[in-house]
Design a protein around this motif. Structure first.
Motif, PDB file in Angstrom:
ATOM      1  N   GLU A 167       0.897  -1.135   0.155  1.00 57.80           N
ATOM      2  CA  GLU A 167      -0.059   0.064  -0.052  1.00 57.80           C
ATOM      3  C   GLU A 167       0.952   1.286  -0.068  1.00 57.80           C
ATOM      4  O   GLU A 167       0.299   2.326   0.511  1.00 57.80           O
ATOM      5  N   GLY A 168       2.089   1.178  -0.128  1.00 60.17           N
ATOM      6  CA  GLY A 168       2.901   2.410  -0.466  1.00 60.17           C
ATOM      7  C   GLY A 168       3.240   3.106   0.695  1.00 60.17           C
ATOM      8  O   GLY A 168       3.025   4.193   0.616  1.00 60.17           O
ATOM      9  N   ARG A 169       3.291   2.088   1.727  1.00 65.65           N
ATOM     10  CA  ARG A 169       3.471   2.958   3.167  1.00 65.65           C
ATOM     11  C   ARG A 169       4.846   3.548   3.238  1.00 65.65           C
ATOM     12  O   ARG A 169       5.206   4.653   3.998  1.00 65.65           O
ATOM     13  N   ILE A 170       5.852   2.926   2.455  1.00 65.68           N
ATOM     14  CA  ILE A 170       7.289   3.466   2.337  1.00 65.68           C
ATOM     15  C   ILE A 170       7.609   4.063   1.135  1.00 65.68           C
ATOM     16  O   ILE A 170       7.199   3.446   0.263  1.00 65.68           O
ATOM     17  N   ALA A 171       8.143   4.959   1.328  1.00 62.52           N
ATOM     18  CA  ALA A 171       8.419   5.796   0.168  1.00 62.52           C
ATOM     19  C   ALA A 171       9.679   5.033  -0.543  1.00 62.52           C
ATOM     20  O   ALA A 171      10.472   4.618   0.184  1.00 62.52           O
ATOM     21  N   THR A 172       9.605   5.283  -2.021  1.00 63.80           N
ATOM     22  CA  THR A 172      10.660   4.380  -2.656  1.00 63.80           C
ATOM     23  C   THR A 172      11.721   5.547  -3.432  1.00 63.80           C
ATOM     24  O   THR A 172      11.315   6.277  -3.937  1.00 63.80           O
ATOM     25  N   GLU A 173      12.664   5.382  -3.123  1.00 63.95           N
ATOM     26  CA  GLU A 173      13.870   6.360  -3.707  1.00 63.95           C
ATOM     27  C   GLU A 173      14.982   5.443  -4.383  1.00 63.95           C
ATOM     28  O   GLU A 173      15.214   4.536  -3.672  1.00 63.95           O
ATOM     29  N   ASN A 174      15.374   5.967  -5.511  1.00 63.37           N
ATOM     30  CA  ASN A 174      16.326   5.198  -6.355  1.00 63.37           C
ATOM     31  C   ASN A 174      15.890   3.538  -6.275  1.00 63.37           C
ATOM     32  O   ASN A 174      16.952   2.793  -6.154  1.00 63.37           O
ATOM     33  N   GLY A 175      14.764   3.386  -6.319  1.00 61.01           N
ATOM     34  CA  GLY A 175      14.339   1.864  -6.510  1.00 61.01           C
ATOM     35  C   GLY A 175      14.112   0.977  -5.523  1.00 61.01           C
ATOM     36  O   GLY A 175      13.989  -0.102  -5.592  1.00 61.01           O
ATOM     37  N   VAL A 176      14.340   1.526  -4.194  1.00 60.08           N
ATOM     38  CA  VAL A 176      14.233   0.740  -2.812  1.00 60.08           C
ATOM     39  C   VAL A 176      13.568   1.712  -1.949  1.00 60.08           C
ATOM     40  O   VAL A 176      13.518   2.990  -1.877  1.00 60.08           O
ATOM     41  N   TRP A 177      13.239   0.855  -0.845  1.00 58.98           N
ATOM     42  CA  TRP A 177      12.539   1.519   0.261  1.00 58.98           C
ATOM     43  C   TRP A 177      13.668   2.630   0.746  1.00 58.98           C
ATOM     44  O   TRP A 177      14.574   2.259   1.203  1.00 58.98           O
ATOM     45  N   MET A 178      13.274   3.761   1.145  1.00 55.25           N
ATOM     46  CA  MET A 178      13.911   4.745   2.008  1.00 55.25           C
ATOM     47  C   MET A 178      13.093   5.377   2.916  1.00 55.25           C
ATOM     48  O   MET A 178      12.293   6.210   2.410  1.00 55.25           O
ATOM     49  N   ALA A 179      13.588   5.657   4.093  1.00 59.86           N
ATOM     50  CA  ALA A 179      13.036   6.345   5.191  1.00 59.86           C
ATOM     51  C   ALA A 179      13.580   7.509   5.250  1.00 59.86           C
ATOM     52  O   ALA A 179      14.733   7.684   4.894  1.00 59.86           O
ATOM     53  N   PRO A 180      13.122   8.500   5.754  1.00 54.30           N
ATOM     54  CA  PRO A 180      13.988   9.773   6.078  1.00 54.30           C
ATOM     55  C   PRO A 180      15.242   9.460   6.852  1.00 54.30           C
ATOM     56  O   PRO A 180      15.192   8.700   7.680  1.00 54.30           O
ATOM     57  N   GLY A 181      16.205  10.264   6.560  1.00 52.25           N
ATOM     58  CA  GLY A 181      17.463  10.038   7.351  1.00 52.25           C
ATOM     59  C   GLY A 181      18.768  10.474   6.254  1.00 52.25           C
ATOM     60  O   GLY A 181      19.482  11.181   6.737  1.00 52.25           O
ATOM     61  N   PRO A 182      18.756   9.783   5.415  1.00 51.89           N
ATOM     62  CA  PRO A 182      18.147   8.672   4.563  1.00 51.89           C
ATOM     63  C   PRO A 182      18.466   7.354   5.263  1.00 51.89           C
ATOM     64  O   PRO A 182      19.768   7.300   5.507  1.00 51.89           O
ATOM     65  N   ARG A 183      17.419   6.282   5.178  1.00 44.35           N
ATOM     66  CA  ARG A 183      17.853   5.155   5.750  1.00 44.35           C
ATOM     67  C   ARG A 183      17.169   4.160   4.790  1.00 44.35           C
ATOM     68  O   ARG A 183      15.916   4.250   4.613  1.00 44.35           O
ATOM     69  N   ALA A 184      17.823   3.129   4.334  1.00 45.75           N
ATOM     70  CA  ALA A 184      17.462   2.273   3.369  1.00 45.75           C
ATOM     71  C   ALA A 184      16.659   1.166   4.013  1.00 45.75           C
ATOM     72  O   ALA A 184      17.264   0.777   5.114  1.00 45.75           O
ATOM     73  N   LEU A 185      15.709   0.519   3.772  1.00 43.46           N
ATOM     74  CA  LEU A 185      14.885  -0.386   4.598  1.00 43.46           C
ATOM     75  C   LEU A 185      14.828  -2.103   4.131  1.00 43.46           C
ATOM     76  O   LEU A 185      14.670  -1.966   2.766  1.00 43.46           O
ATOM     77  N   VAL A 186      15.378  -2.986   4.659  1.00 40.98           N
ATOM     78  CA  VAL A 186      15.279  -4.268   4.027  1.00 40.98           C
ATOM     79  C   VAL A 186      14.601  -5.149   4.887  1.00 40.98           C
ATOM     80  O   VAL A 186      14.816  -5.102   6.243  1.00 40.98           O
ATOM     81  N   LEU A 187      13.499  -5.881   4.574  1.00 41.16           N
ATOM     82  CA  LEU A 187      12.691  -6.836   5.331  1.00 41.16           C
ATOM     83  C   LEU A 187      13.355  -8.295   5.014  1.00 41.16           C
ATOM     84  O   LEU A 187      13.323  -8.572   3.788  1.00 41.16           O
ATOM     85  N   ALA A 188      13.434  -8.981   6.111  1.00 41.96           N
ATOM     86  CA  ALA A 188      13.617 -10.345   5.819  1.00 41.96           C
ATOM     87  C   ALA A 188      12.999 -11.271   6.662  1.00 41.96           C
ATOM     88  O   ALA A 188      12.886 -10.966   8.169  1.00 41.96           O
ATOM     89  N   GLN A 189      11.977 -12.136   6.253  1.00 40.00           N
ATOM     90  CA  GLN A 189      11.293 -13.084   6.985  1.00 40.00           C
ATOM     91  C   GLN A 189      12.032 -14.447   7.162  1.00 40.00           C
ATOM     92  O   GLN A 189      12.298 -15.083   6.145  1.00 40.00           O
ATOM     93  N   THR A 190      12.274 -14.980   8.235  1.00 35.44           N
ATOM     94  CA  THR A 190      12.920 -16.143   8.316  1.00 35.44           C
ATOM     95  C   THR A 190      11.961 -17.450   8.227  1.00 35.44           C
ATOM     96  O   THR A 190      10.712 -17.166   8.365  1.00 35.44           O
ATOM     97  N   ARG A 191      12.260 -18.567   8.009  1.00 37.46           N
ATOM     98  CA  ARG A 191      11.630 -19.710   7.816  1.00 37.46           C
ATOM     99  C   ARG A 191      11.652 -20.202   9.329  1.00 37.46           C
ATOM    100  O   ARG A 191      10.404 -20.822   9.454  1.00 37.46           O
TER     101      ARG A 191
END
Lengths: 765, 193
Positions: A167-191
């Motif tokens: 739902e576009g909750r996170i802004a995308t910058e340079n093709g990846v999620w980027m929060a203010p700061g700037p801070r790139a965000l990566v999510l990983a779900q473990t098995r």
């Protein structure tokens, strides 16, 4: 070397410890310390706490560099992690639908896409769609538009992907999620589940490695949060605290015992029953349960700190010229009573039903018995008959303390006042927040909160859960409930991504006939520069779609992204299936609750409320079994010391507990299960003091002074250990330390004050 | 040459000044690149004809191009629908105000777009190394009237775009023709005052 036997015993016990640990499985699941659930809601919550999707999510933030660099690192990490079998899902904001999955989803777009509604295929809608295609072809994005537009002019496929994109909750910058700061965000779900500490640590290591492999620019930092981090940080903090405290207290206690007994040997003597007790507790719990909970071992060893008192009491109570064996025999009835009463106090824990507490109770009880037996039978054999010389107490202090019973009236008055005061203020405050029990350091939790907020992970306060016999029934149920509750909240559920087979069939059945859609396209094309055959792929795909079987959860091996997306929302549970619905932006909670009540089989779980109820149930149960334990202790004391003697000891004990909780309340501490467990430990310690001090009524002054000296030594060693614990930040260590420190001081003073007066014959038993 | 007027913009005089030097170079491609490198900034109007197989007539759009060394290229379409296409550094911004659309793409993250952007941008920058990194480069003509043909090195991209042809005179790029599955696109640029 007169003490070689002691050293031999310690060496033997120390060797046995790792040997035993190799055969005992250690577990660490904090939910073992929560009560068994009595309601469906609580059962569900406990299960979510153990293995819910949230427990498997790791969030990485990368900061400290220019956005382009952060994006590059983010992409490099995601590429590496996506191929790592330990992760079920890795996303960093870039669309990473693989070719195979895209082809599968594209083929099923008219069954899956919410945009594949009958009204999308009317002539005016098609006309608008075709104009949109032409507009797209005019733009620089023409190649992209052309790739899909002639097979999918209504945009069913792209609408479906857009609906998934968080739902576009996170802004995308340079093709990846980027929060203010700037801070790139990566999510990983473990098995692996969140409680699988070892697997979580590996996952964390994999992410850190991916960061290093991404050749981060100078200054770039990796922030990480998730259960693996929590476990590691908690363990590290506890370990650091414990190491510091044990080192300091070893030095302090050692120094004190050296002063008191003029020999460093006393430290070794004290270690023998402690080691024997720990081994016995570990062995018994391991045999009974097949595993030992890490926390039970930790708390248990803390509780066994009490047994330090036994050898001190033995050595210090020796009369001049008396062989140590005779001293052991002489004090045994009192020691036995103290141990029996302490075990009786622990016994209700065995019936508490909390797996963790049962283990803790069993561990402590077996440890106490083993330590007492070691003190009675083993220590006298290990030590030379004259034991260790004891330095007498400063005379003035002993004199003052022994005269305390004369001021009994004032002490009783004080206890009554405190009791009234505590009752008037409503007693100590109970902790209502589960987070307060967490051993995870505050900064780590704060970072987690910040990252979660930036990722836009919804702050789930309410969860709706339903069970069904099959995946299809669960999906249909989710669709039905979501439709019923649509007016009250925005609801995320599995059927948003993978509609039920029934819905898919209905969508396909609603597609227009071949001839009809061809005619409409022809009409919509009027006046636009499209060739007559331009939309033939679209017509062909509609015809194919109509004959396709629906996509079901069983078919998702080829669609890992879709599978990962619905995994937290739809899962098998035994033979049945469970669907979860997550309402956000709740507009009217009461209406939501009312509407949910109308759906049979639907469970509405208010996470915060339910957690608080669980904690309250937990604390109430703890208080109840403490009460039962107290009763058992009273009975035992009355049997051993007579009604008056028993009451005297019980009063010292109860008074100590009263003063402790009053002091905790005055300090503003919120009472947790840790305080209550510590109170139990304190009761055990206090009992030793009261029992040994109350023997002094029918003893001569010298013997009374020795008993006093023994108890003071016990108290000082306890204060030196637990007083340091009170300074720790980890909640469990702090709570235990503070409670025991205050309590032991109170118990000692009360034991002195309530001891029989010199020559007071009423107390002889 | 039309653009060599007395009151023409500075860039065209520079381009011409560079010509005699470049003409003496043994490698005409290197000479063209040198001429292009000598242009720090330029502006032009363009007409673009896009042929799409599914359309029975080409789409014609018009607008302006603006180049500024070393790496900023802006293509502003005025009709039929306004659009701004801007590349600068690693960033591509596509803006279509009528649709409320604004998209930022990192070229590093778009291996299928980067060669297409560099075909134009690296040429304007006179950066033969970058050009060769993404394309096989062939040259015909002479410095005064040249033609560079690019074939994408990426097989995946070559599936969609087979060839890009650039034509120009000295340091001035005049025609860009792209041949791909999506049909043929021909962009004609006219230096602007």
């Amino acid at each position: 070397m007169r003490f070689w036997r002691v050293f031999a015993a310690i060496a033997l016990l120390a060797a046995a410890f790792p040997l035993l640990l190799r055969h005992v499985e250690l577990r660490s699941d904090i939910t073992d310390f929560l009560p068994a659930a009595t309601t469906d809601e609580a059962a569900f919550l406990l299960q979510e706490l153990r293995m819910g999707a949230a427990t498997r999510l790791l969030i990485a933030g990368i900061e400290g560099a220019a956005p382009e660099d952060l994006a590059r690192i983010s992409r490099s990490m995601a590429q590496r992690l996506v191929d790592d079998p330990r992760f079920a899902l890795v996303s960093n904001g870039s669309a990473m639908v693989g070719d195979d999955e895209a082809a599968l989803l594209f083929a099923h777009r008219y069954a899956l896409s919410p945009a594949a509604m009958p009204e999308a295929f009317t002539e005016p809608a098609l006309r608008a769609a075709l104009e949109g295609v032409l507009d797209g072809l005019q733009s620089s994005a023409a190649p992209l538009v052309r790739r899909f537009a002639f097979a999918d002019p209504t945009g069913a496929f792209l609408a479906m992907l857009r609906g998934w994109a968080g739902e576009g909750r996170i802004a995308t910058e340079n093709g990846v999620w980027m929060a203010p700061g700037p801070r790139a965000l990566v999510l990983a779900q473990t098995r692996a589940a969140g409680m699988d500490t070892a697997a979580q640590q590996q996952a964390v290591a994999a992410i850190r490695d991916a960061f290093v492999q991404a050749a981060p620019t100078q200054g770039a930092r990796l922030l990480l949060s998730g259960p693996g981090i929590f476990a590691a940080e908690a363990a590290a903090t506890v370990r650091a605290d414990v190491q510091l405290v044990s080192m300091l207290s070893f030095v302090l206690v050692g120094g004190f015992l050296f002063w008191r007994y003029r020999s460093p040997m006393m430290l070794a003597v004290v270690a023998v029953p402690l080691a024997a007790g720990t081994l016995a507790g570990l062995a018994v719990v391991g045999t009974v349960f097949g595993h030992v909970h890490g926390a039970a071992l930790g708390f248990g060893m803390t509780m066994l700190g009490v047994v330090d008192d036994y050898p001190i009491l033995l050595v210090t109570n020796r009369a001049p010229g008396e062989p140590l064996r005779d001293t052991a025999r002489r004090i045994w009835p009192t020691l036995r009573l103290a141990v029996a009463a302490a075990v009786a106090g622990l016994a209700p824990m065995l019936a508490s039903g909390f797996p963790g507490l049962v283990q803790l109770g069993l561990f402590a009880a077996s440890g106490l018995v083993a330590a007492a037996l070691t003190t009675r039978f083993l220590l006298p054999a290990l030590l030379p008959p004259e034991g260790l010389p004891v330095r007498p107490l400063p005379e003035r202090m002993a004199h003052a303390l022994l005269r305390l019973p004369a001021r009994r009236g004032a002490v009783l008055m004080l206890l009554a006042l405190v009791a009234v005061g505590l009752a008037a203020t409503g007693g100590p405050r109970l902790e209502r927040d589960l987070a307060a029990l967490s051993p995870v350091p505050e900064p780590v939790r704060a970072l987690d909160g910040a990252l979660r907020a930036q990722v836009g992970a919804p702050d789930v306060r309410v969860v709706l859960a339903l069970r069904a016999d099959s995946a299809e029934a669960a999906l249909q149920g989710a669709e039905r409930v979501a439709a019923a509750l649509a007016g009250h909240a925005t609801i995320d559920h599995a059927a948003r991504y993978l509609p039920s087979a029934a819905t898919q069939r209905a969508r396909l059945a609603a597609l227009p006939e071949d001839a009809a859609i061809a005619a409409r396209i022809a009409a919509a094309r009027e006046g636009l520069p499209f060739r007559a055959t331009a939309f033939d792929p679209f017509l062909a795909d509609i015809a194919t779609a109509r004959g396709q079987p629906p996509l079901t959860p069983a078919d998702l091996a080829a669609a890992p992204l879709l599978a990962a997306r619905i995994a937290p929302l739809l899962r098998p549970e035994g033979a049945a299936w469970r669907a979860l619905l997550l309402p956000t932006e709740i507009r009217d909670m009461a209406a939501l609750r009312a509407a949910a009540t109308g759906s049979p089989g639907l469970l509405l779980v208010d996470i915060k409320g339910e957690t608080e109820a669980l904690l309250a149930a937990n604390t109430t149960a703890a208080v109840r079994w403490a009460g039962i334990g107290a009763l058992a202790v009273l009975l035992l004391l009355a049997g051993g010391r007579g009604l008056v003697g028993g009451a005297r000891i019980a009063l010292a004990l109860g008074g100590a507990l009263l003063l402790t909780f009053a002091a905790l309340a005055a300090l503003g501490e919120a009472i947790t299960i840790f305080h209550l467990t510590a109170a139990l430990l304190l009761a055990g310690v206090g009992m030793d003091y009261a029992l040994f001090m109350s023997r002094s009524g029918d003893q001569d002054d010298e013997e009374a002074a020795r008993a006093l000296g023994a108890v003071i030594t016990c108290m000082v060693t306890t204060l030196l250990t637990f007083g340091l614990l009170a300074l720790c930040r980890t909640p469990v260590l702090h709570a235990t330390g503070l409670t025991v420190t205050i309590g032991v001081a109170c118990a000692f003073m009360l034991a002195c004050a309530l001891a029989p007066r010199r020559g007071d014959t009423t107390s002889s038993a | 040459m039309r653009q060599a007027g007395r009151d023409g913009p500075r860039w065209s005089r520079r381009a011409l000044l560079a010509l005699p030097l470049a003409a003496q170079a043994p490698d005409p491609l290197a000479a063209v690149m040198a001429s292009l490198r000598a242009v720090p900034a330029s502006r032009a109007t363009f007409v673009e004809e896009k042929q799409v197989p599914e359309l029975d007539r080409p789409i014609v759009s018009r607008g302006t191009l603006a180049w500024r060394a070393p790496d900023r290229l802006e293509k502003r379409t005025l009709e039929p629908a306004p659009e701004t296409f801007l590349v600068e550094g690693d960033r591509l911004v596509l803006e279509r105000p009528q649709r409320g659309l604004r998209e930022t793409i990192a070229l590093d993250a778009a291996p299928e777009i980067r060669p297409l952007v560099e075909a134009l941008r690296a040429t304007l920058a006179g950066d033969i190394a970058t050009l060769r990194q993404h394309h096989e480069v062939s040259f015909s003509g002479e410095v005064a009237q040249w033609r560079i043909t690019l074939v994408p090195r990426s097989l995946r991209l070559r599936g969609a775009v087979q060839r890009i042809t650039l034509e120009g005179r000295g340091g001035v790029l005049a025609v860009v023709e792209t041949q791909g599955n999506d049909g043929r696109t021909r962009l004609m640029a006219t230096p602007a005052p």
